[in-house]
Design an enzyme around this catalytic site. Structure first.
Site: not given
Length: 314
Positions: A35, A169
């Site tokens: 990414e 996360k």
């Protein structure tokens, strides 16, 4: 533009494949997507360029070709040249874009750093099956009121790419995220552990729904899933190395403080994750950034091993 025969012409018209990536795809060699949000919105220049090239080097060291993905001037870039990486790392006009933003970014010729969701979609368009990132998005805390659920989860449900991450996360609601993944039929698999990891920490307090012990086993899972016609992705959770982790009890207090600070500022939507991660960096005195870099490199190594094993399966 370098085309790969298996890509439909209407898609190839928007894709710019780096020659190294195009050659690897044509020859059936392993490729790992990476990414770009972490480059443009994750850390300052020149550390972001050093980090990006370092992660690409890790992919190569483990037998695969790296393909960092972004959108520049409305072109879907799969693998970046040096000048393109520098532009991505320094140009303030680069926006953080998810899948929903792709049509506008392409049509209007804008620059975009891709999130997990949009990286997955572009990787799939190019024929790349394995993608390494830091942590995936998920259900935000307080989503019962805000309805803030990452597009990463929906993209995992519909796009045939394996995402190698250190779990979701830590700033998110991990339990609810795992519930949504189950509802969407996405295999959430932990590598080498019965407990699902929590990004900065090896333990989250939640059992892993599924477990494999080696990258080779993970590759066989991918082959079986798609051979059975089960569309959609796989989340392969790769716990952060022990030497780099921040224990859950320690990082938890910093995350709670960051959430309180964010609420006080009234931030919502796609501004929340960059703010929270940046605030945690401040509260940990930079330790969380060091952990983030370590886990991204570790994920890149495992993703390359999975991609290599998957390529050998034919």
């Amino acid at each position: 533009m370098t085309a790969v025969p298996s890509i439909r012409p209407e898609i190839a018209a928007h894709l710019d494949l780096h020659p190294e990536v195009a050659a690897a795809l044509q020859e059936g060699r392993p490729v790992v997507a990476l990414e770009s949000t972490i480059i443009s919105h994750g850390m300052p220049f020149p550390q972001n360029v050093e980090m990006a090239r370092g992660v690409e080097a890790v992919v190569r060291e483990h037998g695969a070709v790296p393909a960092t993905i972004a959108v520049l001037g409305g072109r879907l870039k799969v693998g970046l040249k040096e000048t393109e990486l520098h532009q991505l790392a320094t140009d303030k006009a680069v926006e953080k874009i998810s899948t929903r933003d792709l049509p506008v970014t392409v049509a209007l010729g804008r620059h975009g750093a891709t999130t997990v969701a949009s990286t997955m979609r572009i990787a799939a368009l190019a024929g790349i099956r394995v993608f390494a990132t830091g942590g995936t998005g998920g259900v935000h805390r307080g989503a019962g009121q805000s309805m803030d659920i990452s597009a990463d989860l929906l993209e995992l449900a519909r796009t045939d790419v394996c995402v190698v991450s250190a779990g979701v996360k830590s700033i998110l609601d991990i339990g609810l995220t795992l519930e949504v993944l189950e509802t969407q039929g996405v295999p959430a698999i932990t590598l080498g552990s019965a407990e699902f990891p929590a990004f900065y920490s090896r333990q989250s307090g939640f059992p892993s729904p599924l477990t494999v012990q080696t990258p080779e086993e993970a590759a066989r899972v991918l082959q079986a899933k798609w051979a059975l016609g089960l569309s959609g992705g796989v989340l392969l959770a790769n716990p952060i190395p022990s030497a780099a982790e921040i224990p859950a009890t320690e990082i938890g207090a910093h995350i709670e403080q960051a959430l309180q600070d964010m609420d006080a500022l009234g931030l919502t939507g796609k501004a929340t994750t960059p703010y929270l991660l940046g605030r945690v960096v401040e509260l940990t005195g930079g330790r969380s950034l060091e952990a983030n870099i370590a886990l991204v490199r570790h994920n890149a190594a495992v993703a390359a091993q999975v991609a290599a094993a998957y390529a050998q399966l034919g």
